[in-house]
Design a protein around this motif. Sequence first.
Motif, PDB file in Angstrom:
ATOM      1  N   LYS A 199       0.842  -1.196   0.000  1.00  0.00           N
ATOM      2  CA  LYS A 199       0.000   0.000   0.000  1.00  0.00           C
ATOM      3  C   LYS A 199       0.879   1.248   0.000  1.00  0.00           C
ATOM      4  N   ASN A 200       0.547   2.185  -0.861  1.00  0.00           N
ATOM      5  CA  ASN A 200       1.256   3.459  -0.887  1.00  0.00           C
ATOM      6  C   ASN A 200       0.677   4.389   0.165  1.00  0.00           C
ATOM      7  N   GLY A 201       1.564   5.129   0.827  1.00  0.00           N
ATOM      8  CA  GLY A 201       1.103   6.059   1.832  1.00  0.00           C
ATOM      9  C   GLY A 201       0.577   7.336   1.204  1.00  0.00           C
ATOM     10  N   THR A 202      -0.089   8.137   2.022  1.00  0.00           N
ATOM     11  CA  THR A 202      -0.625   9.427   1.580  1.00  0.00           C
ATOM     12  C   THR A 202       0.177  10.536   2.234  1.00  0.00           C
ATOM     13  N   PRO A 203       0.594  11.557   1.468  1.00  0.00           N
ATOM     14  CA  PRO A 203       1.372  12.654   2.069  1.00  0.00           C
ATOM     15  C   PRO A 203       0.553  13.411   3.116  1.00  0.00           C
ATOM     16  N   ILE A 204       1.192  13.740   4.215  1.00  0.00           N
ATOM     17  CA  ILE A 204       0.569  14.550   5.265  1.00  0.00           C
ATOM     18  C   ILE A 204       1.652  15.448   5.846  1.00  0.00           C
ATOM     19  N   SER A 205       1.297  16.672   6.177  1.00  0.00           N
ATOM     20  CA  SER A 205       2.295  17.564   6.763  1.00  0.00           C
ATOM     21  C   SER A 205       2.647  17.062   8.160  1.00  0.00           C
TER      22      SER A 205
END
Length: 351
Positions: A199-205
């Motif tokens: 699973k690819n992660g999602t960018p988050i600040s």
Amino acid sequence: MIELLHDKYFISSEADVDGVILDASDAFCTISGYSRKELIGQNHSIVRHSDTPDSSIKKMWDTITSGKTWKGVIQNKAKNGDAYWVDSTIEPMFDADGNIVGYLSFRFDVTDRIQIKMKNKLLLAQSKQAAMGEMLAMIAHQWRQPLTTVMTILSKMKMKYDLDLLDKKSFDEDFLKAKRTVMHLSKTVDDFQEYFKEKNGTPISIRNLLVNIQNIGSPIFEANEIEFSISGRCLECKVDDRLDQVLLNLYQNATDALKENRSISRKKIILILEEEKNKMVRIAVLDNGGGIDEETLSKIFFPYFSTKSKNGSGLGLYMSKDIVETHIGGTLSAKNHENGACFEMIVPELS
């Protein structure tokens, strides 16, 4: 009789139209455990294994009685009860008028191949069960602190209610904290469903990531008089959102260390952030809980290694390292600093 039927290496037999054995090779006698005298006059079902489905036998007979050659792997049973597998070819024999008068069977022993296949299948099933057990242990480990947070909030609300101090503003604030924590628990289940997938992660600040985790941990920090602080220059940098599970685990371990070390006059958990070169971000979680002894430090990321006795699964840090290094492409390490432990992650900055 066909000369091959007396070969000591070639598993073969001759039977009449009813499947009664007329002759058998030495190799057939060896693998079945029966002498030729014991086999001749017996139906071929003498070596049939009870695990062989009736449907398979019927299909075989339908094929050969129609004058066609049947091929397949079949499980047989030796005289001593042991199972063995043979890759078989059964051919009809015809008289001058084209009538079937019997059958010739030629077989190759494939027992080793089948047993290896069965063993691999069993190991796969066991590995899946082990993976499921690990996943459940991981979920339990990750739920422990959020559940404690919810219990702390509820206890606080109950105490305020009993003292007639539960005004609407206070109720709404505590309710929102509990709701955020429950939502995090729900997300944890989703995360673990995808844990063993690519699973690819999602960018988050980093700022939002820390706010989310701090909302979960703040009731515990307050209840144990733990000071939480953030320092750094790259709060707007974006990282993989799967780091929330890692940070929650590191916070939980740091909190446990601080709770157990009662000699500390002022308790803290400090998060330091520094931007690194080449689009890499350093995130370090420090505490002043007294540090980790060297022997434990060398094993801390091993699976099932825990210093928490029966209360620890030994999977939290192992899982965290796997998430950071295998799934995110960073590094996670541990060391001691002057007053306690330091867990350092170096992870890619995402755009």
